[in-house]
Motif scaffolding. Structure first.
Motif, PDB file in Angstrom:
ATOM      1  N   SER A 519       0.840  -1.206   0.000  1.00 60.53           N
ATOM      2  CA  SER A 519       0.000   0.000   0.000  1.00 60.53           C
ATOM      3  C   SER A 519       0.873   1.254   0.000  1.00 60.53           C
ATOM      4  CB  SER A 519      -0.905   0.003   1.236  1.00 60.53           C
ATOM      5  OG  SER A 519      -1.768  -1.109   1.226  1.00 60.53           O
ATOM      6  N   HIS A 520       0.431   2.271  -0.685  1.00 62.66           N
ATOM      7  CA  HIS A 520       1.028   3.608  -0.751  1.00 62.66           C
ATOM      8  C   HIS A 520       2.249   3.691  -1.673  1.00 62.66           C
ATOM      9  CE1 HIS A 520      -1.612   4.597   2.572  1.00 62.66           C
ATOM     10  NE2 HIS A 520      -1.033   3.687   3.336  1.00 62.66           N
ATOM     11  N   VAL A 521       2.796   2.565  -2.151  1.00 71.30           N
ATOM     12  CA  VAL A 521       3.955   2.615  -3.047  1.00 71.30           C
ATOM     13  C   VAL A 521       3.509   3.148  -4.407  1.00 71.30           C
ATOM     14  CG1 VAL A 521       5.712   1.278  -4.262  1.00 71.30           C
ATOM     15  CG2 VAL A 521       5.158   0.747  -1.875  1.00 71.30           C
ATOM     16  N   THR A 522       4.143   4.214  -4.862  1.00 71.05           N
ATOM     17  CA  THR A 522       3.763   4.854  -6.124  1.00 71.05           C
ATOM     18  C   THR A 522       4.742   4.551  -7.255  1.00 71.05           C
ATOM     19  OG1 THR A 522       4.954   6.868  -5.468  1.00 71.05           O
ATOM     20  CG2 THR A 522       2.604   6.752  -4.938  1.00 71.05           C
ATOM     21  N   MET A 695       6.219   6.250   5.964  1.00 68.36           N
ATOM     22  CA  MET A 695       6.266   5.620   7.285  1.00 68.36           C
ATOM     23  C   MET A 695       5.387   4.371   7.322  1.00 68.36           C
ATOM     24  SD  MET A 695       8.395   7.705   8.422  1.00 68.36           S
ATOM     25  CE  MET A 695       8.551   7.034  10.065  1.00 68.36           C
ATOM     26  N   ALA A 696       4.196   4.456   6.733  1.00 70.31           N
ATOM     27  CA  ALA A 696       3.314   3.286   6.693  1.00 70.31           C
ATOM     28  C   ALA A 696       3.901   2.193   5.814  1.00 70.31           C
ATOM     29  CB  ALA A 696       1.933   3.696   6.174  1.00 70.31           C
ATOM     30  N   THR A 697       4.561   2.602   4.726  1.00 68.14           N
ATOM     31  CA  THR A 697       5.184   1.615   3.844  1.00 68.14           C
ATOM     32  C   THR A 697       6.305   0.872   4.555  1.00 68.14           C
ATOM     33  OG1 THR A 697       4.648   2.921   1.878  1.00 68.14           O
ATOM     34  CG2 THR A 697       6.403   1.302   1.663  1.00 68.14           C
ATOM     35  N   GLN A 698       7.101   1.601   5.346  1.00 72.57           N
ATOM     36  CA  GLN A 698       8.179   0.918   6.062  1.00 72.57           C
ATOM     37  C   GLN A 698       7.629  -0.096   7.067  1.00 72.57           C
ATOM     38  OE1 GLN A 698      11.064   3.349   8.034  1.00 72.57           O
ATOM     39  NE2 GLN A 698      12.113   1.600   8.920  1.00 72.57           N
ATOM     40  N   VAL A 709      17.402  -8.641   4.624  1.00 72.96           N
ATOM     41  CA  VAL A 709      17.024  -7.415   3.921  1.00 72.96           C
ATOM     42  C   VAL A 709      17.126  -6.228   4.872  1.00 72.96           C
ATOM     43  CG1 VAL A 709      15.146  -6.194   2.765  1.00 72.96           C
ATOM     44  CG2 VAL A 709      15.524  -8.610   2.295  1.00 72.96           C
ATOM     45  N   HIS A 710      17.819  -5.167   4.424  1.00 73.13           N
ATOM     46  CA  HIS A 710      17.972  -3.954   5.216  1.00 73.13           C
ATOM     47  C   HIS A 710      17.112  -2.848   4.591  1.00 73.13           C
ATOM     48  CE1 HIS A 710      21.450  -5.949   7.008  1.00 73.13           C
ATOM     49  NE2 HIS A 710      21.831  -6.237   5.777  1.00 73.13           N
ATOM     50  N   VAL A 711      16.468  -2.064   5.439  1.00 73.13           N
ATOM     51  CA  VAL A 711      15.593  -0.987   4.974  1.00 73.13           C
ATOM     52  C   VAL A 711      16.164   0.345   5.425  1.00 73.13           C
ATOM     53  CG1 VAL A 711      13.280  -0.009   5.011  1.00 73.13           C
ATOM     54  CG2 VAL A 711      13.581  -2.485   5.101  1.00 73.13           C
ATOM     55  N   TYR A 712      16.288   1.285   4.492  1.00 72.99           N
ATOM     56  CA  TYR A 712      16.785   2.628   4.793  1.00 72.99           C
ATOM     57  C   TYR A 712      15.726   3.624   4.333  1.00 72.99           C
ATOM     58  CZ  TYR A 712      19.876   6.724   4.756  1.00 72.99           C
ATOM     59  OH  TYR A 712      20.448   7.966   4.975  1.00 72.99           O
ATOM     60  N   ASN A 713      15.062   4.260   5.282  1.00 69.96           N
ATOM     61  CA  ASN A 713      14.004   5.225   4.983  1.00 69.96           C
ATOM     62  C   ASN A 713      14.608   6.627   5.019  1.00 69.96           C
ATOM     63  OD1 ASN A 713      11.758   6.955   5.002  1.00 69.96           O
ATOM     64  ND2 ASN A 713      10.469   5.411   5.980  1.00 69.96           N
ATOM     65  N   VAL A 714      14.711   7.263   3.863  1.00 67.67           N
ATOM     66  CA  VAL A 714      15.319   8.595   3.777  1.00 67.67           C
ATOM     67  C   VAL A 714      14.251   9.684   3.679  1.00 67.67           C
ATOM     68  CG1 VAL A 714      17.372   7.683   2.651  1.00 67.67           C
ATOM     69  CG2 VAL A 714      15.490   8.535   1.252  1.00 67.67           C
ATOM     70  N   TYR A 715      13.032   9.311   3.957  1.00 69.66           N
ATOM     71  CA  TYR A 715      11.914  10.250   3.769  1.00 69.66           C
ATOM     72  C   TYR A 715      12.127  11.550   4.549  1.00 69.66           C
ATOM     73  CZ  TYR A 715       7.310  12.258   4.729  1.00 69.66           C
ATOM     74  OH  TYR A 715       6.270  13.110   4.905  1.00 69.66           O
ATOM     75  N   GLN A 716      12.517  11.407   5.833  1.00 67.66           N
ATOM     76  CA  GLN A 716      12.627  12.609   6.664  1.00 67.66           C
ATOM     77  C   GLN A 716      13.745  13.526   6.174  1.00 67.66           C
ATOM     78  OE1 GLN A 716      12.905  10.593  10.502  1.00 67.66           O
ATOM     79  NE2 GLN A 716      10.934  11.451  11.061  1.00 67.66           N
TER      80      GLN A 716
END
Length: 860
Positions: A519-522, A695-698, A709-716
Motif C-alpha cells: 500500500s502507498h507505493v507509487t 512511514m506506513a510503507t516501512q 534485507v535492510h531498509v533505509y528510509n530517507v523520507y525525513q
C-alpha cells in the motif's frame, strides 16, 4: 510658512494628478525597500526558530569536558548560558520487535538543557533527579514495547563498539552487521542502572532515523560530577560574531581541550550571518550586496523619475516666481520643500504599505507552509529598527538627490525660458536629425514619432531609464533565483527516492513484487550495482583531472587515466522509462549499450563545490572493463560496453558521480552477456521506492521482510531538503512577482505621465491634419523605439550584473555560466507588450479630448 512654500503647496493641490502620481511612485519605492528588508529579517528569524526547534539553542559545544574545564567555560566572558549534557550510553531494549533499533539510548541533560533543547513532553513530567527518565513514544509505536509512568526500568548501560573500527560508536552510527546479516557490534563497560519512568516524549527531531537506539532522557546533576567524569558543554553566547571560531580555538588551547572536541551549531550560526567558511562568507556578503544594490537602484530610479517629470512640468511655475522677484535660492528651496512635503506623506505610508503587504503575504504563505511543508514554525513579520531606518534613510537620500539636480537646474533657468518652457525642447537640426531609412521603411508617422522623442529628450531618457531598470531588476532576480537553487542543489543530498531496500544477496523477483505492491507505493525500481575500473584517454578526462595530471604524470598509465566505473543495471521496465526520459532509443542500439552520466560534483582542496563534465567523449565510443583495482594486466580484461548516450540526468536511486568516477546505466538483460557469475557475486542489489506514506510503507515492509534485507528510509531527510528548497522558492518567486508588478507600475507611471505632458503637442499634430490611423501608427512606432532602446541598454547591463552574481557564487561553487534564455525571451516580449499597452492606454484618453482644449492645456 513663507509665501514661496505656500505657493508650492497650492501648486501641488491644483495639480492633483501629477502630485498623486509622484506620491504613489515614492510610496511604491519605500514599500519595496521595506518589504525586502522585512522578508530578509523575517525569513532568517523563521529559519533560526525552525533550527532551534529541531536541534536546540546553542552555538558552540565542547565534548568530553571535565568539571574543572566546565567551571572555566561557565566563567568565560562570552558565555551567556551553559547547557550540560552527557551521552550516558546504550542498553538492550528487551522484547523489541524492531530489529533495526534494538537499543535504548540514554541522554542526560541539565535543567538548562531541558529548556534549551527541543523536548516535547506528551505525558507526565520531565525528570528532576538522575534516577528519573522520560521515554520516547516511538518505543511503543515501533518496537511494540509498552512502559507506563511509574514503572521501574532496570537496564545494563554501556558503550557500543565494533571490532573493525577503533572508536566508540555514536548516535549517528547505524547498526553494524556482518556478511551474514547478524549484529556484529557489542556493548562494553556496562553498568546496571534503575530508573523510574516519570513521563513520555515525542520522538526528538535530533534523533537520526537510522540510529539504532530509542531516545530516553534523564537528568544530569552538575553537583554529583566527580573529577574524572566527562560531559558535553553547549554554550549559548552573549554576542554572535565571526570571532567565536577563533575564540573557541584559543580557549581550547589554553585549557587543554582538543580541537576535534569542538563542535559548532553551523546551521543556526549561518542564519546569524556567521560561518567558518571564508568562501561561503564572501559568497553570502557579495550576493546580498549585489542584489540589494540592484533593488536600491530600482527604488532610486522610481523616485527620481517621478520627481524629474514633476519638476520638468513645474518649470513654468518656477519661471513665474522668478518673474515676480523670486531669487535662485528661493526657487531651489521651493523644489526642496516640495520633496520634503511629498516625502513626509509618502515615506510613512510606504513603510506601512510594505509591512501590511508582508503581513498579508505571510498569512497566505503560512497556510502553504503548514499544509504542504509540514514545518513546526510559522512566518512572523519581524520589524527591526535597523531595517526601517535603512528603508527610510535610503528614501530620504533618494528624494534629496532627486530634487537636488532639478532644483539646481530650476535655479539657473531664466524667467522667459521657464515661462516659454524651451529648456526641455531641443530644436537644433542635429538634435532631431533622423535616418532617411526610418521614413522609407516605417513611413512619415515613424519619423515624426522619433523626432518627438528626440525633441523631448529628458522625458524620453527618463522613460527609457525606467524600462532599463525594470529589465535589469527582473533578469537579475531571475538569475539570482536560479543561482541560489543551483547552489542548494549542489549542497543538498540528491535523494530522489523515499525508501531503499538493500541486500547482499540478489533480491528475488517474488520479493520485489511483494514490496512494490505494498500500500502507498507509487513507484519502484530494482538496481544491481557492480564496480569496475576503466582507462580513459588523457584528452577525454575531466578538466580538474587534466590540471592534476599536469603536475603528477605518474597518475597516467600509457597516456590514460584510471577511472572507477559503477555499472548500474536497472530492471527492464525502469531502464526503458529512463531511456525515454532522455530521448534515447535503446532498442535501436546493439548489445552492451550503456547510458553514461557525464556530469560530476565534488569538493576541491579549498572546500569549493565543483560541478563539471566527468568525461569528454561521444556516443559510439567503447569503455573497457577491468577489476576495481589499479592493476592493468591484459588477462584481467573483463569485457567492454558501448556508450549509447551521454546525459546529466540520473534515474531514481542513482546520485551524480564524484571526481574520477563514471556511472554507466544498462538494462539488467545485458548483465549476463557482460560479466561472469563470479563477478556477479560481488555486486550489490537495491530496491528503491517512492511512497505516498513512507512511514506506513516501512511498517508494512518490516512485517514481510526477512533478516537478510535492510531498509533505509530517507523520507525525513529528503523532506527536509525539499522543505528548504520549496520554502526558498516561495520567497524568491514571490519576490520576482513583487519586482514584476513594481516594474510594470513604474513603466505605466512614467509613460502615462510623459504622454499627459504632451497633450498640447498631440493636439497640434491633429490640428494640422494627422488622422487617427496615422496617430496610432506614430504611437506604435514610439513604443517600438522605446522597447528597442531599453533592450539595447538593459540586456547588456543585466548580463553584467548576472556575471557579478555568478562570480560571487564562484567563491563557494564552481559550475558553468548559463544565461536564463527563457527569462530574456520573456522580458523582450513583455517589454513591447507593456510599453504598447501603456502608450495606447495613455494616448487613448488624449484622443478623446477637444483639439482646442488640448492646445490650451497647461497642466496635467
Amino acid at each position: 510658512m513663507n509665501i514661496i512654500n505656500k505657493l508650492t503647496i497650492r501648486h501641488l493641490k491644483e495639480n492633483k494628478r501629477r502630485t498623486l502620481v509622484t506620491i504613489i511612485g515614492v510610496i511604491i519605492s519605500v514599500a519595496m525597500l521595506t518589504a525586502v528588508a522585512t522578508i530578509g529579517v523575517s525569513f532568517l528569524d523563521l529559519m533560526k526558530r525552525e533550527t532551534i526547534a529541531k536541534d536546540g539553542e546553542w552555538h558552540v559545544e565542547y565534548h568530553n569536558i571535565n568539571p574543572a574545564q566546565l567551571s572555566l567555560i561557565e566563567k568565560d566572558d562570552v558565555t551567556k548560558d551553559l547547557i550540560i549534557s552527557n551521552d550516558r550510553g546504550y542498553a538492550v531494549l528487551e522484547n523489541s520487535e524492531n530489529p533495526e533499533k534494538p537499543y535504548l539510548f540514554i541522554k542526560e541533560y541539565s535543567t538548562e538543557g531541558m529548556e534549551r533543547f527541543p523536548i516535547a513532553l506528551t505525558s507526565g513530567r520531565l525528570p528532576r533527579t538522575e534516577k528519573e527518565v522520560v521515554i520516547s513514544d516511538a518505543i511503543a509505536d515501533n518496537a511494540n514495547v509498552t512502559y507506563q509512568i511509574g514503572d521501574q526500568l532496570t537496564i545494563d548501560v554501556g558503550k557500543r563498539s565494533y571490532d573493525l573500527e577503533d572508536r566508540e560508536l555514536l548516535q549517528d552510527d547505524s547498526l553494524k552487521r556482518n556478511e551474514d546479516n547478524e549484529v556484529s557490534e557489542q556493548l562494553d563497560n556496562t553498568k546496571t542502572e534503575t530508573y523510574e519512568i516519570v513521563g513520555t516524549i515525542a520522538r526528538p527531531e535530533w534523533e537520526p532515523y537510522w540510529s539504532p537506539g530509542y531516545t530516553v532522557i534523564s537528568y544530569l546533576d552538575e553537583e554529583l560530577l566527580t573529577p574524572t567524569d566527562t560531559v558535553n558543554a553547549s554554550v549559548v553566547l552573549n554576542k554572535i560574531n565571526r570571532s567565536l571560531y577563533q575564540h573557541a580555538k584559543n580557549f581550547a588551547d589554553q585549557h587543554n581541550i582538543e580541537h576535534e572536541n569542538i563542535r559548532y551549531n553551523s546551521e543556526l550560526l549561518r542564519y546569524y550571518g556567521v560561518t567558518g567558511n571564508d568562501g561561503l562568507q564572501a559568497t553570502m556578503y557579495s550576493l546580498v550586496g549585489i542584489i540589494m544594490a540592484v533593488i536600491i537602484v530600482g527604488a532610486v530610479s522610481l523616485i527620481y523619475t517621478a520627481f524629474a517629470i514633476s519638476v520638468s512640468e513645474r518649470s513654468r511655475h518656477l519661471g513665474m516666481l522668478s518673474s515676480v522677484g523670486a531669487t535662485k535660492k528661493q526657487k531651489r528651496n521651493s523644489v526642496f520643500f516640495e520633496g520634503a512635503v511629498i516625502g513626509a506623506m509618502s515615506i510613512p505610508a510606504g513603510v506601512a504599505a510594505g509591512l501590511v503587504g508582508m503581513a498579508i503575504t505571510f498569512h497566505f504563505i503560512n497556510t502553504f507552509i503548514g499544509d504542504v511543508l509540514n514545518t513546526t514554525q510559522r512566518l512572523e513579520v519581524v520589524v527591526t529598527p535597523v531595517s526601517i531606518l535603512v528603508a527610510c534613510s535610503v528614501s530620504i537620500v533618494t528624494i534629496f538627490i532627486s530634487t537636488y539636480l532639478p532644483a539646481r537646474k530650476a535655479a539657473k533657468i531664466s524667467a522667459i525660458d521657464a515661462i516659454r518652457q524651451t529648456q526641455d525642447v531641443k530644436l537644433s537640426k542635429k538634435t532631431v536629425k533622423t535616418s532617411k531609412l526610418v521614413r522609407k521603411i516605417f513611413g512619415l508617422e515613424a519619423e515624426i514619432g522619433l523626432k518627438n522623442l528626440k525633441r523631448n529628450k529628458r522625458r524620453y531618457q527618463a522613460t527609457v531609464f525606467s524600462l532599463v531598470i525594470s529589465i535589469v531588476l527582473f533578469l537579475t532576480v531571475t538569475f539570482f533565483t536560479s543561482s541560489l537553487e543551483k547552489g542548494l542543489e549542489l549542497t543538498q543530498a540528491n535523494f530522489n527516492y523515499d525508501i531503499q531496500i538493500f541486500s547482499s544477496d540478489e533480491i528475488l523477483e517474488s520479493e520485489v513484487d511483494v514490496f512494490a505492491n505494498l500500500s502507498h507505493v507509487t513507484e519502484s525500481s530494482t538496481i544491481e550495482e557492480y564496480y569496475f575500473s576503466t582507462s580513459i584517454d588523457q584528452s577525454d578526462i575531466a578538466q580538474s583531472l587534466k590540471e592534476s595530471v599536469e603536475s603528477d604524470q605518474d597518475a597516467l598509465q600509457d597516456g590514460k587515466y584510471n577511472y572507477s566505473l559503477n555499472l548500474v543495471a536497472l530492471d527492464d521496465e525502469s531502464f526503458q522509462a529512463y531511456a525515454k526520459e532522455i530521448n534515447f532509443d535503446p532498442n535501436a542500439q546493439g548489445n552492451a549499450t550503456a547510458i553514461v552520466i557525464d556530469k560530476s560534483i565534488h569538493y576541491n582542496e579549498s572546500g569549493k563545490i565543483i560541478e563539471e563534465k566527468s568525461i569528454y567523449t561521444d556516443p559510439g565510443e567503447r569503455l573497457s572493463l577491468y577489476p576495481d583495482n589499479h592493476e592493468r594486466e591484459e588477462e584481467q580484461f573483463l569485457g567492454e560496453i558501448e556508450i549509447g548516450a551521454l546525459t546529466d540526468h540520473v534515474p531514481m536511486g542513482v546520485n551524480l558521480p564524484y571526481q574520477g568516477n563514471l556511472i554507466a546505466i544498462i538494462s539488467d538483460k545485458m548483465i549476463d552477456d557482460l560479466i561472469t557469475e563470479d563477478v556477479k557475486t560481488d555486486g550489490n542489489h537495491y530496491l528503491y521506492m517512492n511512497s505516498s506514506d513512507p512511514m506506513a510503507t516501512q511498517e508494512a515492509i518490516d512485517d514481510v521482510k526477512d533478516s537478510s534485507v535492510h531498509v533505509y528510509n530517507v523520507y525525513q531527510r529528503r523532506q527536509a531538503d525539499q522543505q528548504l528548497i520549496l520554502l526558498l522558492s516561495v520567497f524568491i518567486y514571490g519576490f520576482i512577482t513583487l519586482i514584476s508588478l513594481i516594474s510594470v507600475a513604474n513603466i505605466f507611471n512614467t509613460i502615462s505621465t510623459s504622454i499627459s505632458l504632451r497633450k498640447r503637442e498631440f493636439a497640434m499634430l491633429r490640428s494640422v491634419g494627422m488622422t487617427p490611423k496615422g496617430f496610432n501608427k506614430m504611437i506604435n512606432y514610439e513604443s517600438i523605439f522605446y522597447g528597442i532602446k531599453a533592450l539595447l541598454y538593459g540586456l547588456p547591463i543585466s548580463v553584467g550584473v548576472m556575471f557579478l552574481i555568478y562570480w560571487s557564487m564562484q567563491e563557494t561553487f564552481e559550475y558553468s555560466f548559463m544565461l536564463p534564455w527563457m527569462g530574456i525571451l520573456f522580458v523582450i516580449v513583455m517589454i513591447f507588450i507593456i510599453v504598447s499597452a501603456a502608450m495606447l492606454y495613455s494616448s487613448g484618453k488624449i484622443k478623446k479630448e477637444n483639439i482646442i482644449d488640448g492646445l490650451k492645456q497647461e497642466n496635467i
